[in-house]
Scaffold this active site. Structure first.
Site, short mmCIF file in Angstrom:
data_model
loop_
_atom_site.label_atom_id
_atom_site.label_comp_id
_atom_site.label_asym_id
_atom_site.label_seq_id
_atom_site.Cartn_x
_atom_site.Cartn_y
_atom_site.Cartn_z
CD GLU A 136 35.78 45.33 58.78
OE1 GLU A 136 36.56 45.77 57.91
OE2 GLU A 136 34.76 44.60 58.26
CB CYS A 194 26.76 52.50 56.40
SG CYS A 194 26.84 54.33 55.50
CB CYS A 218 27.60 53.20 48.35
SG CYS A 218 27.51 54.96 49.00
CB CYS A 234 30.00 50.26 50.17
SG CYS A 234 30.66 50.29 51.93
N GLY A 257 30.51 53.35 58.20
CA GLY A 257 29.44 54.34 58.60
C GLY A 257 29.75 55.66 57.70
CB SER A 294 35.89 59.73 53.45
OG SER A 294 35.48 59.29 52.21
CB SER A 349 32.84 58.95 48.27
OG SER A 349 33.43 58.64 49.60
CG LEU A 350 32.90 63.13 42.48
CD1 LEU A 350 31.67 63.89 43.04
CD2 LEU A 350 33.82 64.26 41.74
CG ASN A 378 39.25 46.30 48.05
OD1 ASN A 378 39.94 45.42 48.06
ND2 ASN A 378 39.60 47.30 48.89
CB CYS A 396 34.53 49.54 53.36
SG CYS A 396 35.13 50.87 53.92
#
Ligand code: SAH
Length: 349
Positions: free
Chosen positions: A91, A111, A115, A118, A161, A193, A216-217, A292, A335
């Site tokens: 995407e 990926c 996470c 995600c 990714g 990122s 990405s914390l 999201n 994502c």
């Protein structure tokens, strides 16, 4: 025989390849320029028909096409599903700002970072994208924009990714952006990122490329971070911040921390204070992301009041903070969501 992918090559490399095929060296520059302008062999009108046919039989000029797109009625954001030559899809999201047109690109099919919030990682990693395919995402978007006489001016590596898990091809891609006679996108307009692959963050700093590093914390401490990000079991926030300070020293650029607010997890005033304390004195910016909600994940976003309260605490502590504008809400902007809606109809490697 597998065809040679030309989009990932420098002008010098294409020139070498063209000579091996028995053509004069000056053709290399022409082909390189055509590729970066988004042309396929058929469009390379200053090459003879015979030469174009020969090239077509052994090489690929444009390795990414648009399988489908959705345009937001709200803000003109366009979500692309890009198709690669092996049938895999990734995407991309095109966003229009006052300063230009920004394209969010993918660096891997799927990926493997896992996470919990995600959608891109639900099926794991299928394969890495090549540098030519990352460039190809931009070229495909430029072809789409041709009618509107616009071009991609900014690039963010924030699609599916983990860019630093595909380090070599990502660096090759970044260097291609600034090649003479090429697409010429300034690396100052590029953001990358990462979920925090510490050794590769040091490597990236040493490349001395002026890209903006985003991290990405999503948590003010390791305990909370481990609840959603498996990578937190490998590298601590302390190690990540040390790598960020090194990056700032080497490149002179501030680092951006991304923080998605998740209800009941990381979004309270205590977490906001802890985050402010953590980032005190650092040349950085915090980007608050409204979660999201992905239907496969049982995590909830937060109310507007919670976002404001969180922001206020950071502002009071002099931490630069913005909340990410929600764009393309009507087109599955998050994502991995669009790809998942068609994933069952596509081959995987
Ligand atoms: N692997 C890289 C880049 C891809 S994700 C990284 O981890 O940074 C791009 C950003 O979107 C990351 O900050 C990621 O944590 C965030 N993200 C992923 N899923 C999300 C979701 N459902 N809601 C909000 N942000 C999300």
């Amino acid at each position: 025989m597998e065809k040679t992918e030309l989009a990932g090559m420098t002008q010098e490399e294409i020139t070498g390849w063209v000579r091996e095929q028995g053509f004069p060296a000056f053709r290399g520059k022409q082909i390189f320029e055509w590729i970066h302008r988004g042309a396929d062999f058929d469009g390379m009108t200053n090459l003879s028909l015979e030469m174009r046919e020969k090239l077509k039989s052994c090489a690929v000029a444009q390795s990414v096409s648009i399988r489908l797109h959705r345009k937001s009625e709200l803000d003109g954001t366009v979500k692309f599903l890009f198709e690669l030559t092996d049938g895999n899809c990734v995407e991309g999201v095109l966003m229009r700002y006052r300063y230009g047109v920004s394209l969010c690109i993918s660096t891997q099919v799927g990926c493997r970072m896992g996470c919990r919030f995600c959608a891109s990682t639900l099926e794991g990693r299928v394969r890495d994208l090549t540098a030519g395919e990352m460039l190809g995402e931009i070229l495909a978007a430029n072809r789409f924009l041709e009618e509107e006489k616009e071009k991609v001016s900014h690039v963010v590596l924030m699609g599916s990714g983990e860019p630093l898990d595909n380090y070599e091809q990502v660096i090759r891609f970044l260097k291609l952006l600034r090649e003479e006679n090429g697409i010429r996108i300034s690396l100052r307009n590029v953001s990358l990122s990462t979920c925090g692959i510490v050794p590769r963050m040091y490597d990236l700093a040493r490349e001395k490329l002026p890209v903006t590093l985003c991290v990405s914390l999503h948590a003010p401490n390791d305990e909370i971070r481990k609840k959603t990000m498996p990578v937190a079991n490998t590298w601590s926030i302390k190690e990540i911040l040390e790598a960020c300070r090194y990056y700032i020293r080497e490149t002179g650029r501030r680092v951006i921390f991304e923080y998605a607010l998740v209800d009941g997890l990381n979004a309270g005033t205590a977490e906001a204070s802890a985050l402010a304390e953590l980032l005190r004195g650092m040349q950085c910016h915090v980007n608050l992301i409204p979660l999201n909600e992905v239907k496969e994940r049982n995590l909830k976003g937060v109310s507007e009041d919670t976002v404001r309260a969180f922001m206020r605490i950071l502002e009071d502590r002099r931490i630069s903070v913005t909340r990410r504008r929600e764009m393309g809400d009507d087109i599955e902007g998050a994502c991995g969501q669009l790809r998942r809606t068609v994933i069952n109809t596509q081959p995987t490697a």
